[in-house]
Scaffold this motif. Structure first.
Motif, PDB file in Angstrom:
ATOM      1  N   VAL A  56      13.862  17.526 -29.115  1.00 32.03           N
ATOM      2  CA  VAL A  56      13.308  18.673 -28.403  1.00 32.03           C
ATOM      3  C   VAL A  56      13.025  18.403 -26.931  1.00 32.03           C
ATOM      4  O   VAL A  56      12.717  19.324 -26.178  1.00 32.03           O
ATOM      5  N   CYS A  57      13.138  17.163 -26.478  1.00 31.35           N
ATOM      6  CA  CYS A  57      12.836  16.841 -25.081  1.00 31.35           C
ATOM      7  C   CYS A  57      14.000  17.244 -24.187  1.00 31.35           C
ATOM      8  O   CYS A  57      15.141  16.924 -24.474  1.00 31.35           O
ATOM      9  N   ARG A  58      13.688  17.923 -23.116  1.00 33.18           N
ATOM     10  CA  ARG A  58      14.727  18.347 -22.185  1.00 33.18           C
ATOM     11  C   ARG A  58      14.519  17.786 -20.779  1.00 33.18           C
ATOM     12  O   ARG A  58      15.489  17.560 -20.062  1.00 33.18           O
ATOM     13  N   ALA A  59      13.277  17.587 -20.373  1.00 32.64           N
ATOM     14  CA  ALA A  59      12.990  17.080 -19.027  1.00 32.64           C
ATOM     15  C   ALA A  59      11.939  15.981 -19.123  1.00 32.64           C
ATOM     16  O   ALA A  59      10.890  16.168 -19.739  1.00 32.64           O
ATOM     17  N   LEU A  60      12.228  14.831 -18.511  1.00 35.93           N
ATOM     18  CA  LEU A  60      11.340  13.672 -18.576  1.00 35.93           C
ATOM     19  C   LEU A  60      11.039  13.177 -17.168  1.00 35.93           C
ATOM     20  O   LEU A  60      11.942  12.951 -16.373  1.00 35.93           O
ATOM     21  N   ASP A  61       9.764  13.011 -16.859  1.00 39.59           N
ATOM     22  CA  ASP A  61       9.331  12.565 -15.535  1.00 39.59           C
ATOM     23  C   ASP A  61       8.556  11.254 -15.681  1.00 39.59           C
ATOM     24  O   ASP A  61       7.440  11.240 -16.184  1.00 39.59           O
ATOM     25  N   TYR A  62       9.171  10.150 -15.204  1.00 39.77           N
ATOM     26  CA  TYR A  62       8.534   8.833 -15.259  1.00 39.77           C
ATOM     27  C   TYR A  62       8.394   8.229 -13.865  1.00 39.77           C
ATOM     28  O   TYR A  62       8.311   7.014 -13.719  1.00 39.77           O
ATOM     29  N   CYS A  63       8.387   9.058 -12.827  1.00 41.46           N
ATOM     30  CA  CYS A  63       8.377   8.514 -11.472  1.00 41.46           C
ATOM     31  C   CYS A  63       7.078   7.761 -11.174  1.00 41.46           C
ATOM     32  O   CYS A  63       6.043   7.994 -11.808  1.00 41.46           O
ATOM     33  N   ASN A  64       7.168   6.854 -10.213  1.00 44.80           N
ATOM     34  CA  ASN A  64       6.011   6.081  -9.743  1.00 44.80           C
ATOM     35  C   ASN A  64       5.348   5.260 -10.847  1.00 44.80           C
ATOM     36  O   ASN A  64       4.129   5.252 -11.005  1.00 44.80           O
ATOM     37  N   ASN A  65       6.166   4.584 -11.643  1.00 51.59           N
ATOM     38  CA  ASN A  65       5.682   3.588 -12.592  1.00 51.59           C
ATOM     39  C   ASN A  65       6.371   2.278 -12.257  1.00 51.59           C
ATOM     40  O   ASN A  65       6.838   2.082 -11.136  1.00 51.59           O
ATOM     41  N   ASN A  66       6.447   1.381 -13.194  1.00 50.41           N
ATOM     42  CA  ASN A  66       7.111   0.095 -12.959  1.00 50.41           C
ATOM     43  C   ASN A  66       7.907  -0.303 -14.190  1.00 50.41           C
ATOM     44  O   ASN A  66       7.729  -1.384 -14.746  1.00 50.41           O
ATOM     45  N   PHE A  67       8.811   0.599 -14.611  1.00 49.19           N
ATOM     46  CA  PHE A  67       9.596   0.333 -15.807  1.00 49.19           C
ATOM     47  C   PHE A  67      10.557  -0.826 -15.627  1.00 49.19           C
ATOM     48  O   PHE A  67      10.881  -1.521 -16.586  1.00 49.19           O
ATOM     49  N   GLY A  68      11.040  -1.034 -14.407  1.00 53.11           N
ATOM     50  CA  GLY A  68      11.951  -2.133 -14.146  1.00 53.11           C
ATOM     51  C   GLY A  68      13.280  -1.957 -14.852  1.00 53.11           C
ATOM     52  O   GLY A  68      13.528  -0.953 -15.528  1.00 53.11           O
ATOM     53  N   PRO A  69      14.153  -2.958 -14.733  1.00 51.35           N
ATOM     54  CA  PRO A  69      15.480  -2.872 -15.358  1.00 51.35           C
ATOM     55  C   PRO A  69      15.421  -2.684 -16.873  1.00 51.35           C
ATOM     56  O   PRO A  69      16.162  -1.876 -17.436  1.00 51.35           O
ATOM     57  N   ARG A  70      14.535  -3.428 -17.543  1.00 51.47           N
ATOM     58  CA  ARG A  70      14.487  -3.359 -19.004  1.00 51.47           C
ATOM     59  C   ARG A  70      14.055  -1.976 -19.480  1.00 51.47           C
ATOM     60  O   ARG A  70      14.596  -1.438 -20.455  1.00 51.47           O
ATOM     61  N   GLY A  71      13.064  -1.391 -18.803  1.00 52.87           N
ATOM     62  CA  GLY A  71      12.648  -0.039 -19.168  1.00 52.87           C
ATOM     63  C   GLY A  71      13.744   0.974 -18.909  1.00 52.87           C
ATOM     64  O   GLY A  71      13.940   1.910 -19.697  1.00 52.87           O
ATOM     65  N   ALA A  72      14.472   0.807 -17.804  1.00 50.14           N
ATOM     66  CA  ALA A  72      15.563   1.726 -17.470  1.00 50.14           C
ATOM     67  C   ALA A  72      16.691   1.629 -18.489  1.00 50.14           C
ATOM     68  O   ALA A  72      17.282   2.650 -18.873  1.00 50.14           O
ATOM     69  N   ILE A  73      16.991   0.428 -18.929  1.00 53.95           N
ATOM     70  CA  ILE A  73      18.034   0.250 -19.945  1.00 53.95           C
ATOM     71  C   ILE A  73      17.643   0.988 -21.226  1.00 53.95           C
ATOM     72  O   ILE A  73      18.466   1.675 -21.848  1.00 53.95           O
ATOM     73  N   ALA A  74      16.365   0.863 -21.619  1.00 53.63           N
ATOM     74  CA  ALA A  74      15.890   1.554 -22.823  1.00 53.63           C
ATOM     75  C   ALA A  74      15.978   3.072 -22.645  1.00 53.63           C
ATOM     76  O   ALA A  74      16.355   3.799 -23.572  1.00 53.63           O
ATOM     77  N   MET A  75      15.633   3.567 -21.451  1.00 54.99           N
ATOM     78  CA  MET A  75      15.706   5.002 -21.192  1.00 54.99           C
ATOM     79  C   MET A  75      17.153   5.499 -21.221  1.00 54.99           C
ATOM     80  O   MET A  75      17.438   6.585 -21.724  1.00 54.99           O
ATOM     81  N   SER A  76      18.058   4.710 -20.684  1.00 55.81           N
ATOM     82  CA  SER A  76      19.467   5.112 -20.699  1.00 55.81           C
ATOM     83  C   SER A  76      19.989   5.175 -22.134  1.00 55.81           C
ATOM     84  O   SER A  76      20.770   6.066 -22.479  1.00 55.81           O
ATOM     85  N   GLU A  77      19.535   4.258 -22.983  1.00 57.27           N
ATOM     86  CA  GLU A  77      19.945   4.281 -24.389  1.00 57.27           C
ATOM     87  C   GLU A  77      19.352   5.492 -25.099  1.00 57.27           C
ATOM     88  O   GLU A  77      20.003   6.108 -25.957  1.00 57.27           O
ATOM     89  N   ALA A  78      18.098   5.861 -24.739  1.00 56.11           N
ATOM     90  CA  ALA A  78      17.463   7.031 -25.341  1.00 56.11           C
ATOM     91  C   ALA A  78      18.216   8.307 -24.984  1.00 56.11           C
ATOM     92  O   ALA A  78      18.279   9.250 -25.781  1.00 56.11           O
ATOM     93  N   SER A  79      18.809   8.347 -23.788  1.00 55.44           N
ATOM     94  CA  SER A  79      19.532   9.546 -23.353  1.00 55.44           C
ATOM     95  C   SER A  79      20.794   9.787 -24.173  1.00 55.44           C
ATOM     96  O   SER A  79      21.360  10.876 -24.128  1.00 55.44           O
ATOM     97  N   LEU A  80      21.227   8.790 -24.943  1.00 56.64           N
ATOM     98  CA  LEU A  80      22.419   8.940 -25.772  1.00 56.64           C
ATOM     99  C   LEU A  80      22.109   9.607 -27.108  1.00 56.64           C
ATOM    100  O   LEU A  80      23.007  10.125 -27.769  1.00 56.64           O
ATOM    101  N   SER A  81      20.846   9.584 -27.512  1.00 54.83           N
ATOM    102  CA  SER A  81      20.477  10.176 -28.802  1.00 54.83           C
ATOM    103  C   SER A  81      19.535  11.361 -28.662  1.00 54.83           C
ATOM    104  O   SER A  81      19.416  12.179 -29.570  1.00 54.83           O
ATOM    105  N   CYS A  82      18.848  11.480 -27.519  1.00 54.49           N
ATOM    106  CA  CYS A  82      17.957  12.611 -27.262  1.00 54.49           C
ATOM    107  C   CYS A  82      18.624  13.520 -26.225  1.00 54.49           C
ATOM    108  O   CYS A  82      19.049  13.042 -25.175  1.00 54.49           O
ATOM    109  N   PRO A  83      18.754  14.808 -26.490  1.00 53.70           N
ATOM    110  CA  PRO A  83      19.461  15.715 -25.570  1.00 53.70           C
ATOM    111  C   PRO A  83      18.659  16.016 -24.305  1.00 53.70           C
ATOM    112  O   PRO A  83      18.203  17.133 -24.087  1.00 53.70           O
ATOM    113  N   ILE A  84      18.483  15.007 -23.461  1.00 58.97           N
ATOM    114  CA  ILE A  84      17.716  15.138 -22.228  1.00 58.97           C
ATOM    115  C   ILE A  84      18.616  15.678 -21.127  1.00 58.97           C
ATOM    116  O   ILE A  84      19.719  15.192 -20.918  1.00 58.97           O
TER     117      ILE A  84
END
Length: 269
Positions: free
Chosen positions: A55-83
């Protein structure tokens, strides 16, 4: 669209986050974890929870410190969640995170339309990876890369990619050292051409649709479904050419197009 904005989040509670995602039922949601000082572990944990959401369509994570590892996890989530929209401004994702998103964008199961990646220490390496993805991606139409360091090499890579891409209409490269004004002008010209072509295509489709032979109202079947007192009867009367009659139909209570909720999950003690 239900908007969920978290005032405070904590590592180790992805189950709680998942519960809140489904709290209001199967309604499309825009979720914000902006400016909560979340690190890589929290980014991975949230991405894991989001990967099971539909059900998620728009995600705002700006101004945090996810770093490369967090970004990799988010990119993988975008493959299964219709963001459709993901904002990761100022998260230090670097080239490694950019490359991960570029690989995701090559997949048919990635539905991203807008990607916000300003101020993320992305160099020409990440820019080239994204440019390669744009050669095959047909869904993404806006990328924001201001405040990075893609350089002239990255700019030229985008220029070549846009010669093969007819979907992109927005690419922000402001405050990127090394991208020449000439290259930026050529990029903008390609983006404007895409915009013009898309408008022309839309107008052709619209013109074609309006030229189809119409049928009298009594030959069409239409089911109108909605909540009580939402305006269904008045809509049908209007489509039938009848005026609103307050003596026959009670006035509606009004319709809310969106609900904004500020949820405080944990207080910062």
């Amino acid at each position: 669209m239900v908007k969920l904005q978290y005032k405070w989040a904590h590592a180790g509670d992805s189950k709680r986050i998942t519960e809140l995602l489904y709290k209001d039922g199967p309604t499309s949601k825009a979720i914000s974890f902006s400016g909560l000082r979340l690190g890589e572990n929290e980014g991975v944990e949230i991405a894991t929870a989001l990967s099971t959401s539909t059900v998620c369509r728009a995600l705002d994570y700006c101004n945090n410190n996810f770093g490369p590892r967090g970004a990799i996890a988010m990119s993988e989530a975008s493959l299964s969640c219709p963001i459709y929209t993901m904002c990761l401004h100022t998260n230090g994702i670097g080239d490694e995170g950019m490359i991960a998103f570029a690989e995701a964008l090559k997949s048919d199961t990635c539905y991203l339309r807008e990607l916000y990646l300003a101020s993320n220490n992305i160099t020409s390496v990440g820019a080239i990876a994204l440019a390669d993805a744009l050669k095959v991606n047909t869904r993404l139409f806006a990328v924001y890369l201001s405040g990075n360091d893609v350089g002239e090499t990255g700019g030229l890579a985008f220029e070549e990619a846009l010669k093969q891409n007819s979907t992109m209409t927005t690419l922000r490269l402001g405050h990127n050292s090394g991208v020449s004004p000439e290259t930026q002008l050529r990029i903008q010209a390609l983006l404007q051409e895409n915009t013009r072509n898309q408008k022309e295509f839309f107008n052709e489709v619209l013109s074609s649709a309006t030229s189809v032979i119409s049928h009298p109202w009594h030959q069409a079947k239409l089911m109108v479904i909605g909540q009580g007192r939402a305006g269904k009867t008045s809509t049908i009367r209007s489509l039938s050419g009848k005026l609103f009659n307050p003596d026959v139909v009670a006035s509606t209570v009004g319709v809310e197009t969106s609900t904004v909720k500020a949820l405080s999950l944990w207080e910062n003690t």
